[in-house]
Design a protein around this motif. Structure first.
Motif, mmCIF file in Angstrom:
data_model
loop_
_atom_site.group_PDB
_atom_site.id
_atom_site.type_symbol
_atom_site.label_atom_id
_atom_site.label_comp_id
_atom_site.label_asym_id
_atom_site.label_seq_id
_atom_site.Cartn_x
_atom_site.Cartn_y
_atom_site.Cartn_z
ATOM 1 N N PRO A 183 47.649 40.363 38.953
ATOM 2 C CA PRO A 183 47.025 39.436 39.905
ATOM 3 C C PRO A 183 45.789 40.062 40.534
ATOM 4 O O PRO A 183 45.623 41.279 40.556
ATOM 5 N N THR A 184 44.914 39.222 41.040
ATOM 6 C CA THR A 184 43.744 39.720 41.748
ATOM 7 C C THR A 184 44.152 40.193 43.136
ATOM 8 O O THR A 184 45.237 39.853 43.640
ATOM 9 N N VAL A 185 43.294 40.970 43.761
ATOM 10 C CA VAL A 185 43.567 41.446 45.113
ATOM 11 C C VAL A 185 43.699 40.268 46.070
ATOM 12 O O VAL A 185 44.571 40.255 46.941
ATOM 13 N N ARG A 186 42.845 39.275 45.892
ATOM 14 C CA ARG A 186 42.893 38.106 46.782
ATOM 15 C C ARG A 186 44.215 37.363 46.652
ATOM 16 O O ARG A 186 44.781 36.914 47.650
ATOM 17 N N GLU A 187 44.739 37.227 45.428
ATOM 18 C CA GLU A 187 46.015 36.539 45.234
ATOM 19 C C GLU A 187 47.143 37.276 45.944
ATOM 20 O O GLU A 187 48.011 36.662 46.576
ATOM 21 N N VAL A 188 47.146 38.607 45.826
ATOM 22 C CA VAL A 188 48.190 39.396 46.490
ATOM 23 C C VAL A 188 48.040 39.314 48.004
ATOM 24 O O VAL A 188 49.021 39.150 48.742
#
Length: 377
Positions: A183-188
């Motif tokens: 996952p992307t950092v933003r998703e996490v």
């Protein structure tokens, strides 16, 4: 609804439900309460309060926009919410220390020793001339060889200790649903805000993920670099750090199977492990069957669920009695833990297959088949 195309806080619409901020409350905590009261995702509302152009990624919510959607005075919000306004430094910054690279130290030590011998300068003047501490001057006078730099333990911030296990869980769940993807950092970060009520900065999540897991681009480069080796590809595809997280998950399942939809039997435990393996494109248990064969000293033509039952104390029992079923479940989790220990080693997977090949070479039937193949060729 609060949607409005303007960046002007005066034109933003007020939220239907506007709870009162608590004195000393953090902005993130208030935004979460505000979002829950209006059935919004905290990450969405927080991003909206930051405003364009980036809408929330690592930025602080704006006081004027928060005042507009809550119908409260901005100065009142700033007094109640401790971190709504960035605090200015009250003390001057300390001068930065100067560090000498290890590669430059031999020349520095030689210069200090030369000045001390030629001009007979005291330690204080030598330290001032070369911009080093008195201790460094004394080291140079005692020996021309600089001592090795001390290895400092990595500093783990409290925020990382607090949210690190949660981030690991999010990454595990994502890996199970999206094979070979991260996952992307933003998703996490958004998942932490929406589902775990975590107060954590975007930068903290970014630094933690950078130190723990490879990015998709890095993973792709590793795969391309190791394309000539089957075992290397399998090792890179299923990163060794993941073993720790899957072990934690399996420990939780073993202790509380009902919470994961299992009834505690060997059949459901086996199905769960097979599902985890499938979620990693069959990388998690690569070498497990071979590892079990070497341990059992037979059964090269059996699957690992059958091999586990042969390894269970008391041997093969069919049909499974309640007692044998319980023992099989215990043996399964113990074997997985020991297998993960071996695979986590630097040459773990190649060693597993080397041991299996060595075992094959000791089998009479294998030597006979090999000899027949050589005669045909």
């Amino acid at each position: 609804m609060i949607i409005d195309g303007s960046d002007n806080g005066d034109r933003l619409r007020r939220l239907p439900v506007r709870p009162r901020p608590r004195a000393g409350e953090s902005t993130d905590s208030y935004v979460r309460r505000l979002a829950r009261a209006n059935h919004l995702k905290p990450s969405y509302l927080r991003g909206y309060l930051v405003g364009p152009p980036d809408y929330g990624r690592g930025k602080r919510p704006r006081g004027d926009r928060l005042a507009a959607v809550t119908g409260r005075q901005q100065d009142a919000l700033e007094r109640a919410l401790t971190d709504l306004v960035r605090q200015k430094r009250t003390q001057p910054e300390k001068p930065r220390r100067r560090f000498t690279r290890s590669a430059d130290k031999p020349a520095l030590f030689a210069a200090i020793r030369r000045d001390a011998q030629a001009e007979k300068l005291p330690v204080s003047q030598l330290a001032k001339r070369h911009h080093v501490s008195h201790a460094t001057v004394r080291q140079a006078l005692n020996s021309p060889t600089p001592p090795p730099r001390k290895q400092r333990a990595p500093i783990l911030a409290p925020a990382k200790e607090r949210v690190g296990p949660t981030i690991d869980t999010i990454l595990d769940e994502y890996a199970a649903l999206h094979t070979n993807q991260l996952p992307t950092v933003r998703e996490v970060w958004e998942k932490l805000l929406d589902e775990h009520d975590a107060t954590v900065s975007y930068g903290t999540v970014h630094r933690y993920m950078s130190s723990r897991r490879p990015t998709p681009d890095t993973l792709t480069r590793h795969l391309e670099h190791t394309s000539g080796s089957y075992l290397a590809i399998r090792q890179q595809t299923f990163h060794t750090n993941l073993f720790k997280h899957y072990r934690t998950l399996l420990t939780t399942v073993r202790r509380e199977p009902a919470r994961h939809g299992l009834d505690g039997t060997y059949a459901t435990a086996t199905a769960f492990v097979l599902g985890l393996d499938a979620g990693t494109s069959w990388n998690m248990l690569t070498g497990f069957q071979e590892w079990l064969v070497v341990r059992l000293d037979r059964g090269h033509d059996l699957t690992w669920p059958v091999l586990i039952r042969h390894l269970t104390p008391g041997g093969w029992v069919h049909p499974l009695t309640p007692e044998a079923d319980t023992k099989s479940v215990i043996t399964l989790y113990q074997s997985l833990g020991e297998f993960f220990d071996d695979r986590e080693q630097p040459d773990g997977l190649p060693t597993v297959f080397k041991n299996y090949q060595r075992w094959l070479s000791t089998q009479a039937w294998y030597q006979f088949e090999t000899a027949e193949t050589d005669q045909i060729n």
